[in-house]
Every structure is written in structure tokens, then in C-alpha cells.
Design a protein around this motif. Structure first.
Motif, short mmCIF file in Angstrom:
data_model
loop_
_atom_site.label_atom_id
_atom_site.label_comp_id
_atom_site.label_asym_id
_atom_site.label_seq_id
_atom_site.Cartn_x
_atom_site.Cartn_y
_atom_site.Cartn_z
N ARG A 125 31.93 40.01 32.08
CA ARG A 125 30.66 40.31 32.76
C ARG A 125 30.28 39.21 33.73
O ARG A 125 30.65 38.05 33.54
N ARG A 159 28.48 39.69 42.31
CA ARG A 159 29.48 40.71 42.67
C ARG A 159 30.22 40.24 43.91
O ARG A 159 30.12 40.87 44.96
N GLY A 165 30.21 47.04 40.90
CA GLY A 165 30.73 46.39 39.69
C GLY A 165 31.91 47.17 39.14
O GLY A 165 32.35 48.17 39.72
N TRP A 170 32.16 47.38 32.38
CA TRP A 170 32.35 46.27 31.44
C TRP A 170 33.08 46.79 30.21
O TRP A 170 32.90 47.93 29.80
N SER A 193 37.91 39.16 37.33
CA SER A 193 36.86 38.72 36.41
C SER A 193 37.25 38.87 34.93
O SER A 193 36.63 38.26 34.07
#
Ligand code: SAM
Ligand code: SF4
Length: 331
Positions: A21, A25, A34, A37, A327
Motif C-alpha cells: 500500500r 501514486r 492505484g 491492494w 510497489s
């Protein structure tokens, strides 16, 4: 002593993504809406991360970095730092962060045993910062860097991904800051990973290579002199402007890959041991941990990973990793 992999590289460094998370962005890291998640139950708990670090340390890993996603959005992150700071053999515990929440946490992180931070910062211009990150305020990052300095989280390294058409007019401004600040600015070449939002198809045209950046800097500020790495022993090559307090470094996964000296393993937020940032080969640690594996069993899996670590990435053969976004891995 660090274990050698099949290509005689000592593996001494573990990077841990503690969450997928993020509170930003960044355009080159994820799409503006996004990415979905991962559900909480897929993410390793702190009690699951700790034995992995213990096992790695027993195999000679001495350097651990927490990353994400944004590590500071994960609740209780200071507790994880405290747990890992107590693992025998870990003598360099660091974090990579976007800096937004560092103002709030720097002092507590330092007190818990964090030694230093890398702050990712791609622009010095507030309006552009909003555009690149889709939701961030540059003033918060400044407050974070200042709090880190006061807390003694030193040296502070600034990671700057330089992207054509986005911020390739700023390396000189960053380099100029090193004259008066003891920052270690590292320019990083853009890499292709998973979904990169709008620049997915055109990433190669967007890469600004280290020689191009260096020429820009030297044309304006004069010749860069070779400098010693501060701490960390990573892949950056460092230089200094004459008389400068800080340094300028280059990380060149694209123009001049440094795989021959790679010393790292990565743990993804969902508990997979990733053997190379730019290859999708992974070993599932989470299932073993949840079936009761202890430090000895994890050590065996880590050894398997060390032996299976690929020799190099294959971006130049147009093979790029597809399975994950940056990420989830943490850079
Ligand atoms: N959120 C934290 C941060 O931004 O520092 C930690 C995670 S972030 C994924 C780690 C680093 O990866 C950042 O310095 C970021 O700029 C870099 N990064 C993200 N996507 C990248 C890409 N496609 N190519 C090169 N670096 C990238
Ligand atoms: Fe978040 Fe870091 Fe990716 Fe930016 S680079 S979106 S701060 S994980």
C-alpha cells in the motif's frame, strides 16, 4: 560471512517490502487509480518477517532495508524496526520512504534502532511534485527530511528517478543542492516493472541514462570528481562537485547493469523470496511459515534462493518482469 551464490557473489543484503500500500501514486510506479491492494491475510505479519530476518542474518546477511509500498503507512512499523534491530548480525538497518510521514515518525524510528533513510524525491518543484505523485505535498517531504536529519538518521540519501519529459530538466538543480547540503543524491534510471501506468509502453524512450545526466550537470556546474560511497555498499557510483558537502551518484540498471556485483535478496509484502528485482523467479516463504517453518527451515529456503539467483537481468533481450508492480517488491 556472507554466503556465495552460484556466481561467487556474496549475498549480504535483504530488502523487505512491508506493504504493497502507498499514500502516493507516482506516475511511473502505479496507475493513477492505484492497483488492487492485497488482502491483509496475504501480507506477512511482523512475527512472520522476524524469523526470515533471523535466518538471513545467520546466513551472513548483515544489511536489511524496509521498503514498500510506503513502509510508513503500515501500522506498527516502529515495532517492526525495534524487532529487527534486535536480531544478532544485522548491523545496517535502513528504510526507503517517500518521506511524507517521516516528520511524524523519524524520532521514534531512530529510537527504535533504524540507522538511516533513503528518501525518494523526483522533483524540487511543488506543483510538479503534485503532478508526479498525484496526491503529495512537497512541503511534507521537506519536513520529513529535516526530522530525519534532527533524529540522526544519517547519511540521508535522496533517490531521484529521472524520466524524459517529466523531470529531466532538474538534475542540475538537485546537484546544486549537494553544494550546501550533505545529501547523497542518486539518479536512478527508469526500469520496466509490471504495470507502470501511462508510461508502460513507452518506458524505453523515457529512460534518461547516467551519461546524459552527468553531461548536463558538468556543463553547468563543472567536472564531477570521483567520491567514495558513504555507507551501504550498493550499486551507485558516486561523484562530488568540487567543495560540495554532499555527493551525486548514479544507479544504472539500464545503461550499465551491475548484476555481476548484486548482493541482494528481496522479500515481497506477500512473503515471496524474489531472487532478482527484474526477474519473476520467486520462492514461496509464506506457505512454509504458515505451516510452522522455523528459522532452520527458512534458512534452507533462503539457501535455495541464494543458489538459484539468476546471473543477470534480461531487459536487453526484451524480457521484462510482468508479474508484479514495483510497489509490491520495493525497488
Ligand atoms: N514508497 C517508498 C519510496 O517511494 O521510496 C518505497 C518503495 S518505492 C517502490 C522504492 C523506489 O523505487 C523509489 O525510489 C522509487 O522512485 C523507485 N521506483 C519505483 N518505480 C520505479 C521504476 N519503474 N523504475 C525505477 N525506479 C522506480
Ligand atoms: Fe508509492 Fe514509492 Fe511507488 Fe511512489 S514510488 S507510488 S511513493 S511506492
Amino acid at each position: 560471512m556472507a554466503h556465495l551464490d552460484a556466481y561467487n557473489r556474496p549475498i549480504s543484503y535483504l530488502r523487505i517490502s512491508v506493504t504493497d500500500r502507498c499514500n502516493l501514486r507516482c506516475v511511473y510506479c502505479m496507475p493513477p487509480e492505484g492497483v488492487p491492494w492485497r488482502p491483509h491475510d496475504q501480507i506477512l505479519s511482523y512475527e512472520e518477517i522476524e524469523p526470515v530476518v533471523r535466518a538471513a542474518a545467520e546466513l551472513g546477511v548483515s544489511k536489511v532495508r524496509l521498503t514498500g509500498g510506503e513502509p510508513l503507512v503500515r501500522p506498527g512499523i516502529v515495532d517492526l524496526v525495534r524487532m529487527l534491530a534486535g536480531v544478532p548480525g544485522v548491523d545496517d538497518l535502513a528504510m526507503t520512504t517517500n518521506g511524507i510521514l517521516l516528520g511524524r515518525y523519524a524520532a521514534d524510528l531512530a529510537a527504535a534502532g533504524l540507522q538511516r533513510v533513503n528518501v525518494s524525491l523526483d522533483t524540487l518543484r511543488p506543483e510538479r511534485f503534485r503532478r508526479i505523485t498525484a496526491r503529495g505535498e512537497l512541503s511534507e517531504v521537506w519536513a520529513g527530511i529535516e526530522a530525519a536529519r534532527r533524529a540522526g538518521l544519517a547519511p540521508i540519501k535522496i533517490n531521484t528517478v529521472v524520466i524524459r519529459g517529466l523531470n529531466d530538466d532538474e538534475p542540475v538543480d538537485f546537484a546544486r543542492r549537494t553544494l550546501t547540503e550533505s545529501w547523497h543524491v542518486r539518479f536512478i534510471e527508469l526500469m520496466p516493472l509490471g504495470v507502470m501506468g501511462p508510461m508502460d509502453d513507452e518506458w524505453h524512450d523515457r529512460v534518461v541514462t547516467a551519461p546524459v545526466i552527468r553531461a548536463q550537470i558538468e556543463a553547468t556546474l563543472g567536472a564531477l570528481e570521483p567520491a567514495k560511497a558513504s555507507v551501504g555498499g550498493g550499486p551507485a557510483r558516486y561523484y562530488r562537485l568540487p567543495g560540495a558537502m554532499g555527493t551525486v551518484g548514479f544507479i544504472t540498471p539500464i545503461s550499465e547493469h551491475f548484476c555481476y556485483q548484486c548482493n541482494r535478496l528481496r522479500l515481497t509484502a506477500d512473503g515471496q523470496l524474489r531472487l532478482c528485482l527484474l526477474s519473476d523467479v520467486e520462492i514461496d516463504l509464506r506457505t512454509s511459515l504458515r505451516q510452522g517453518a522455523g528459522v532452520a527451515e527458512v534458512k534452507a529456503l533462503l539457501l535455495e534462493g541464494i543458489q538459484g539467483k539468476p546471473m543477470q537481468h534480461h531487459l536487453s533481450d526484451r524480457q521484462r518482469p510482468e508479474k508484479r508492480v514495483m510497489s509490491e517488491i520495493g525497488g
